[in-house]
Design an enzyme around this catalytic site. Structure first.
Site, PDB file in Angstrom:
ATOM      1  N   ASN A  17      43.842  -6.429 -36.054  1.00  0.00           N
ATOM      2  CA  ASN A  17      42.858  -5.756 -34.976  1.00  0.00           C
ATOM      3  C   ASN A  17      43.295  -5.900 -33.507  1.00  0.00           C
ATOM      4  O   ASN A  17      44.584  -6.243 -33.650  1.00  0.00           O
ATOM      5  CB  ASN A  17      41.750  -6.849 -35.131  1.00  0.00           C
ATOM      6  CG  ASN A  17      41.784  -8.242 -34.891  1.00  0.00           C
ATOM      7  OD1 ASN A  17      42.239  -8.606 -33.633  1.00  0.00           O
ATOM      8  ND2 ASN A  17      41.757  -9.212 -35.552  1.00  0.00           N
ATOM      9  N   ASP A  37      38.420 -11.074 -40.901  1.00  0.00           N
ATOM     10  CA  ASP A  37      37.128 -11.488 -41.865  1.00  0.00           C
ATOM     11  C   ASP A  37      37.636 -11.438 -43.390  1.00  0.00           C
ATOM     12  O   ASP A  37      37.011 -12.256 -44.231  1.00  0.00           O
ATOM     13  CB  ASP A  37      35.825 -10.363 -41.793  1.00  0.00           C
ATOM     14  CG  ASP A  37      35.123 -10.723 -40.609  1.00  0.00           C
ATOM     15  OD1 ASP A  37      34.957 -11.926 -39.835  1.00  0.00           O
ATOM     16  OD2 ASP A  37      34.721  -9.814 -39.897  1.00  0.00           O
ATOM     17  N   LYS A  77      56.617  -4.823 -52.149  1.00  0.00           N
ATOM     18  CA  LYS A  77      56.203  -3.711 -51.533  1.00  0.00           C
ATOM     19  C   LYS A  77      55.480  -2.845 -52.598  1.00  0.00           C
ATOM     20  O   LYS A  77      55.792  -2.392 -53.574  1.00  0.00           O
ATOM     21  CB  LYS A  77      57.361  -3.168 -51.041  1.00  0.00           C
ATOM     22  CG  LYS A  77      56.664  -2.177 -49.917  1.00  0.00           C
ATOM     23  CD  LYS A  77      57.871  -0.983 -49.081  1.00  0.00           C
ATOM     24  CE  LYS A  77      57.454   0.094 -48.674  1.00  0.00           C
ATOM     25  NZ  LYS A  77      58.350   1.196 -48.307  1.00  0.00           N
ATOM     26  N   LYS A 121      24.324 -16.361 -33.764  1.00  0.00           N
ATOM     27  CA  LYS A 121      25.719 -16.831 -34.278  1.00  0.00           C
ATOM     28  C   LYS A 121      25.769 -18.395 -33.795  1.00  0.00           C
ATOM     29  O   LYS A 121      26.420 -19.205 -34.493  1.00  0.00           O
ATOM     30  CB  LYS A 121      26.649 -15.999 -33.508  1.00  0.00           C
ATOM     31  CG  LYS A 121      28.131 -16.225 -34.194  1.00  0.00           C
ATOM     32  CD  LYS A 121      29.001 -14.967 -33.697  1.00  0.00           C
ATOM     33  CE  LYS A 121      28.760 -14.027 -34.182  1.00  0.00           C
ATOM     34  NZ  LYS A 121      29.419 -12.667 -34.082  1.00  0.00           N
ATOM     35  N   LYS A 169      26.835 -20.679 -36.975  1.00  0.00           N
ATOM     36  CA  LYS A 169      28.091 -21.335 -36.784  1.00  0.00           C
ATOM     37  C   LYS A 169      27.881 -22.925 -36.675  1.00  0.00           C
ATOM     38  O   LYS A 169      29.134 -23.650 -37.046  1.00  0.00           O
ATOM     39  CB  LYS A 169      29.036 -20.724 -35.772  1.00  0.00           C
ATOM     40  CG  LYS A 169      29.258 -19.310 -35.776  1.00  0.00           C
ATOM     41  CD  LYS A 169      30.565 -18.878 -36.440  1.00  0.00           C
ATOM     42  CE  LYS A 169      30.759 -17.245 -36.547  1.00  0.00           C
ATOM     43  NZ  LYS A 169      32.213 -16.966 -37.192  1.00  0.00           N
TER      44      LYS A 169
END
Ligand code: C5P
Length: 405
Positions: free
Chosen positions: A212, A280, A290, A340, A344
């Protein structure tokens, strides 16, 4: 946060000087000690009496006043403040500052000060755009002076454009930043912190991975600020380009599973901050070779959920006293962040608007809100380094109240 801070406010000669009266009032409400220098031109727009009454202090006007020089000379005046603000900063004041001219009390104090200087320009659009003013502006910025505004809109002269003094709340936010940057970090000596930072890389096969856009700038800045306050910091980071901050022990990892293992191995600690953008999902089963292009078309990537590091730490037998997570959202920021925090099981959430227009991802600036059991505190738009310092202050305050309780 502002209580007890000392501001030297230099009021220039512009129509916007009236807004400064409101600023003084708001700052006094918040416990700031405001000393004002009123320029000769400034006194054409606001009276010394109004400034003295609102600031609850003597107003300084003349450079060669015998009583002022004996009681409080221009050098002391400029040094005893924590921060100096020029508002409104006229084209004339900016020009004198850029040239180093010291021909009245305001400009002499500005030349003599060793404190951070902020200017809030306000003038006619054409005066602002003039090459002379822009050159002076560049000089002042290059010398480290913070420039607040100007804002665009209807100008008092009847023209429309850039040149308005920014509104009082914006002046207060800028002052908060300046006071904070100038306040020594509270000591957190003897306490241990674990900080996660950066992205994770989840291998698809030996040569490819899922990643990311996290740069690691915020997590690394936090690790650095905590270490600067005396904490022993273990920074567990996915792959980033960020240099390791001074005094921080870095443990480099790639995947979420590796990050979790490293975090658990680093416990116990007093503080955990999950600033990493943990992927995630990862591949459901490891692919040792590969993946090849073939007749069967592209392969299906079977994903499985990664462990939630923040949640694991928040429910851990060795749970740190303070567990802090981030909520990067693109919509309904505070609602999602509040939910959240409970989901959490962490103590604080730093809610972060990462809509592409904000440039937060990979950028140097951020807009955070601190969500705690007590409520939501929006923080001013600031560099990630400033946000890290602000967080360190909040953490030190938290631990000192724990100690006192
Ligand atoms: O659920 P979400 O990814 O939005 O939560 C963000 C917060 O949770 C961040 O503090 C991040 O570091 C942490 N997190 C984690 N492990 C995950 C996912 C998120 O520690 N697997």
């Amino acid at each position: 946060m502002l209580s007890g801070k000392r501001l030297l406010l230099i009021i220039g000669g512009g129509i916007a000087a009236y807004k400064v009266l409101e600023l003084i009032r708001r700052l006094r409400d918040r416990g700031v000690d405001v000393r004002c220098v009123l320029t000769e031109a400034g006194a054409q727009f606001v009276t010394p009496l109004a400034v003295a009454a609102l600031s609850e202090n003597k107003v300084y006007q003349a450079l060669f006043s015998l009583t002022d020089e004996s009681e409080m000379g221009h050098i002391r005046l400029s040094r005893e403040a924590d921060v100096v603000l020029v508002a409104p900063a006229t084209a004339n004041l900016m020009a004198k500052m850029a040239a180093g001219i010291a021909d009245d009390l305001a400009t002499t104090a500005l030349l003599a000060t060793d404190k951070p200087v902020l200017i809030a320009p306000s003038m006619n659009l054409f005066m602002w755009q003039h090459a002379a003013t822009q050159a002076n502006l560049a000089t002042l910025k290059a010398r480290g002076i913070t420039v607040i505004g100007p804002a665009a809109g209807n100008l008092a002269c009847g023209e429309v454009g850039s040149g308005r003094l920014v509104d009082v709340p914006d002046l207060i936010s800028a002052l908060e930043e300046a006071f904070l940057a100038n306040t020594p970090l509270p000591s957190l000596v003897g306490k241990r912190a674990i900080v996660t930072s950066g992205p994770t890389h989840e291998p698809i096969d030996p040569v490819r991975y899922i990643a990311n856009r996290s740069s690691g700038k915020q997590g690394h800045a936090i690790a650095g600020a905590l270490a600067a306050a005396g904490m022993r910091v273990t920074l567990i980071s996915g792959p980033t380009q960020e240099p390791t901050p001074a005094g921080v022990k870095l443990q480099a990892v790639e995947s979420a599973q590796q990050m979790l293992n490293a975090v658990e191995a680093a416990l116990p600690a007093d503080l955990f901050i999950g600033a990493a953008a943990v992927a995630d999902w990862r591949m459901a089963s490891a692919v040792d070779q590969k993946l090849k292009k073939g007749d069967g078309g592209p392969p299906a990537l079977h994903l499985t959920e990664n462990p939630d590091i923040l949640k694991t730490v928040a429910h851990h037998a060795k749970r740190p006293a303070l567990v802090v997570g981030f909520a990067a959202e693109t919509e309904n920021l505070l609602e999602h962040a509040t939910a959240k925090r409970l989901r959490k099981g962490c103590d604080w959430i730093l809610a972060n608007d990462v809509s592409p227009s904000t440039g937060t991802f990979g950028g140097d600036y951020t807009s955070l809100s601190l969500v705690t059991a007590a409520g939501i505190a929006p923080w001013p738009h600031a560099t990630k380094a400033e946000a890290a310092r602000r967080l360190t202050h909040a953490i030190a305050t938290y631990f000192s109240t724990l100690r006192d309780a």
